[in-house]
Design a protein around this motif. Structure first.
Motif, mmCIF file in Angstrom:
data_model
loop_
_atom_site.group_PDB
_atom_site.id
_atom_site.type_symbol
_atom_site.label_atom_id
_atom_site.label_comp_id
_atom_site.label_asym_id
_atom_site.label_seq_id
_atom_site.Cartn_x
_atom_site.Cartn_y
_atom_site.Cartn_z
ATOM 1 N N ASP A 88 19.205 -3.355 -10.197
ATOM 2 C CA ASP A 88 19.690 -4.666 -9.763
ATOM 3 C C ASP A 88 20.309 -4.575 -8.376
ATOM 4 O O ASP A 88 21.137 -5.401 -8.006
ATOM 5 C CB ASP A 88 20.729 -5.196 -10.760
ATOM 6 C CG ASP A 88 20.113 -5.481 -12.117
ATOM 7 O OD1 ASP A 88 18.928 -5.860 -12.155
ATOM 8 O OD2 ASP A 88 20.808 -5.322 -13.132
ATOM 9 N N ALA A 89 19.907 -3.576 -7.583
ATOM 10 C CA ALA A 89 20.478 -3.394 -6.250
ATOM 11 C C ALA A 89 20.066 -4.536 -5.332
ATOM 12 O O ALA A 89 18.954 -5.056 -5.414
ATOM 13 C CB ALA A 89 20.021 -2.065 -5.659
ATOM 14 N N ASP A 90 20.996 -4.945 -4.434
ATOM 15 C CA ASP A 90 20.698 -6.013 -3.461
ATOM 16 C C ASP A 90 19.618 -5.578 -2.488
ATOM 17 O O ASP A 90 18.811 -6.392 -2.032
ATOM 18 C CB ASP A 90 21.963 -6.394 -2.685
ATOM 19 C CG ASP A 90 22.973 -7.127 -3.553
ATOM 20 O OD1 ASP A 90 22.587 -7.601 -4.636
ATOM 21 O OD2 ASP A 90 24.153 -7.213 -3.156
ATOM 22 N N VAL A 91 19.617 -4.291 -2.136
ATOM 23 C CA VAL A 91 18.635 -3.741 -1.200
ATOM 24 C C VAL A 91 17.985 -2.526 -1.854
ATOM 25 O O VAL A 91 18.679 -1.683 -2.415
ATOM 26 C CB VAL A 91 19.295 -3.339 0.136
ATOM 27 C CG1 VAL A 91 18.282 -2.665 1.053
ATOM 28 C CG2 VAL A 91 19.929 -4.542 0.814
ATOM 29 N N GLU A 92 16.670 -2.462 -1.780
ATOM 30 C CA GLU A 92 15.940 -1.313 -2.312
ATOM 31 C C GLU A 92 14.758 -1.054 -1.393
ATOM 32 O O GLU A 92 13.825 -1.857 -1.321
ATOM 33 C CB GLU A 92 15.476 -1.585 -3.734
ATOM 34 C CG GLU A 92 14.863 -0.364 -4.401
ATOM 35 C CD GLU A 92 14.600 -0.585 -5.875
ATOM 36 O OE1 GLU A 92 14.157 0.369 -6.521
ATOM 37 O OE2 GLU A 92 14.824 -1.702 -6.375
ATOM 38 N N LEU A 93 14.808 0.059 -0.669
ATOM 39 C CA LEU A 93 13.795 0.352 0.340
ATOM 40 C C LEU A 93 13.224 1.753 0.173
ATOM 41 O O LEU A 93 13.920 2.674 -0.243
ATOM 42 C CB LEU A 93 14.392 0.226 1.750
ATOM 43 C CG LEU A 93 14.916 -1.156 2.179
ATOM 44 C CD1 LEU A 93 15.585 -1.052 3.554
ATOM 45 C CD2 LEU A 93 13.797 -2.183 2.188
ATOM 46 N N THR A 94 11.953 1.870 0.547
ATOM 47 C CA THR A 94 11.308 3.169 0.704
ATOM 48 C C THR A 94 10.943 3.301 2.169
ATOM 49 O O THR A 94 10.264 2.421 2.726
ATOM 50 C CB THR A 94 10.048 3.281 -0.178
ATOM 51 O OG1 THR A 94 10.429 3.125 -1.549
ATOM 52 C CG2 THR A 94 9.366 4.626 0.023
ATOM 53 N N ILE A 95 11.407 4.362 2.820
ATOM 54 C CA ILE A 95 11.247 4.551 4.265
ATOM 55 C C ILE A 95 10.376 5.786 4.499
ATOM 56 O O ILE A 95 10.815 6.913 4.245
ATOM 57 C CB ILE A 95 12.626 4.715 4.951
ATOM 58 C CG1 ILE A 95 13.528 3.528 4.597
ATOM 59 C CG2 ILE A 95 12.476 4.872 6.445
ATOM 60 C CD1 ILE A 95 15.005 3.805 4.737
ATOM 61 N N GLU A 96 9.159 5.565 4.957
ATOM 62 C CA GLU A 96 8.229 6.662 5.219
ATOM 63 C C GLU A 96 8.151 6.889 6.728
ATOM 64 O O GLU A 96 7.670 6.038 7.478
ATOM 65 C CB GLU A 96 6.850 6.327 4.649
ATOM 66 C CG GLU A 96 5.842 7.446 4.792
ATOM 67 C CD GLU A 96 4.490 7.098 4.199
ATOM 68 O OE1 GLU A 96 3.558 7.902 4.363
ATOM 69 O OE2 GLU A 96 4.359 6.004 3.600
ATOM 70 N N ARG A 97 8.616 8.039 7.157
ATOM 71 C CA ARG A 97 8.699 8.325 8.596
ATOM 72 C C ARG A 97 7.570 9.267 9.020
ATOM 73 O O ARG A 97 7.311 10.271 8.365
ATOM 74 C CB ARG A 97 10.055 8.946 8.925
ATOM 75 C CG ARG A 97 11.224 8.111 8.409
ATOM 76 C CD ARG A 97 12.574 8.569 8.894
ATOM 77 N NE ARG A 97 12.734 10.015 8.937
ATOM 78 C CZ ARG A 97 13.657 10.635 9.663
ATOM 79 N NH1 ARG A 97 14.491 9.933 10.421
ATOM 80 N NH2 ARG A 97 13.784 11.941 9.660
ATOM 81 N N THR A 98 6.932 8.925 10.130
ATOM 82 C CA THR A 98 5.842 9.747 10.671
ATOM 83 C C THR A 98 5.979 9.835 12.190
ATOM 84 O O THR A 98 6.704 9.057 12.818
ATOM 85 C CB THR A 98 4.465 9.144 10.333
ATOM 86 O OG1 THR A 98 4.392 7.796 10.840
ATOM 87 C CG2 THR A 98 4.225 9.124 8.831
ATOM 88 N N VAL A 99 5.253 10.793 12.771
ATOM 89 C CA VAL A 99 5.210 10.956 14.228
ATOM 90 C C VAL A 99 3.762 10.766 14.651
ATOM 91 O O VAL A 99 2.861 11.444 14.153
ATOM 92 C CB VAL A 99 5.724 12.356 14.643
ATOM 93 C CG1 VAL A 99 5.581 12.553 16.150
ATOM 94 C CG2 VAL A 99 7.169 12.538 14.203
#
Length: 199
Positions: A88-99
């Motif tokens: 029930d989180a207000d924010v829920e993100l998956t952050i995939e970082r690439t170069v």
């Protein structure tokens, strides 16, 4: 006088033979009665069982043999990915970082390829600094995540090869966007959520 003697002997013979015959008949009757009783006992039906008597109790608490599953026991949620618990989180993100590796530019210090998760309210996930990232999102809101710079007049400059694909939701807004540093507008947008993308 000669006829009297034979008659007298016949009467005497009849009288003495009668009790002997009666005794033989009585013995025969007893024998028949005894045989009848034995045959009735041999062929007598078995005693009837009382159907109203309660059946013997069985032990229902017999443990399930080892290696067999008890179907009456529900499987715990979250096992084998079958029933996952929603947050029930207000924010829920998956952050995939690439170069990207374009233009021969090196990424800024600390930026490495990989994937993080971030939740806010409560602040959690494997993000390196979820508290600071959540504070930044609370300050800037959803705008950097939904901003479209396609039709904007942006300076033609490249700030670096860093890229980040972000999915999830910020409050009630679904997010599926990409951050990069390919022009001035995107550099500015990247910097607004810098703590989220590269703390």
């Amino acid at each position: 006088m000669g006829r009297v003697r034979p008659n007298h002997m016949r009467k005497h013979t009849f009288v003495t033979a009668l009790p002997t015959r009666l005794a033989a008949l009585a013995a025969l009757g007893l024998l028949i009665t005894a045989c009848g009783n034995e045959s009735s006992e041999v062929g007598a039906p078995a005693p009837e069982t009382d159907e109203s008597a309660p059946a013997p109790e069985t032990d229902e608490s017999t443990p399930t043999p080892e290696g067999e599953e008890d179907e009456s026991t529900p499987a715990p949620e979250g096992e084998d990915g079958e029933a996952s618990e929603e947050t029930d989180a207000d924010v829920e993100l998956t952050i995939e970082r690439t170069v990207s590796g374009e233009d021969g530019l090196a990424p800024e210090a600390g930026f490495e390829e990989g994937t993080w998760t971030l939740t806010c309210s409560p602040a959690d996930g494997d993000h390196p600094d979820p508290e600071a990232a959540c504070a930044e999102i609370e300050e800037v809101g959803t705008e950097p995540f939904v901003m479209d710079t396609t039709d904007r007049a942006c300076t033609m400059q490249i700030g670096g090869p860093e890229e980040a694909h972000v999915t999830g939701h910020v409050y009630e807004t679904e997010i599926d966007t990409e951050f990069n540093k390919r022009n001035g507008c995107e550099i500015n947008r990247f910097d607004q959520v810098h703590t989220v993308l590269n703390p």
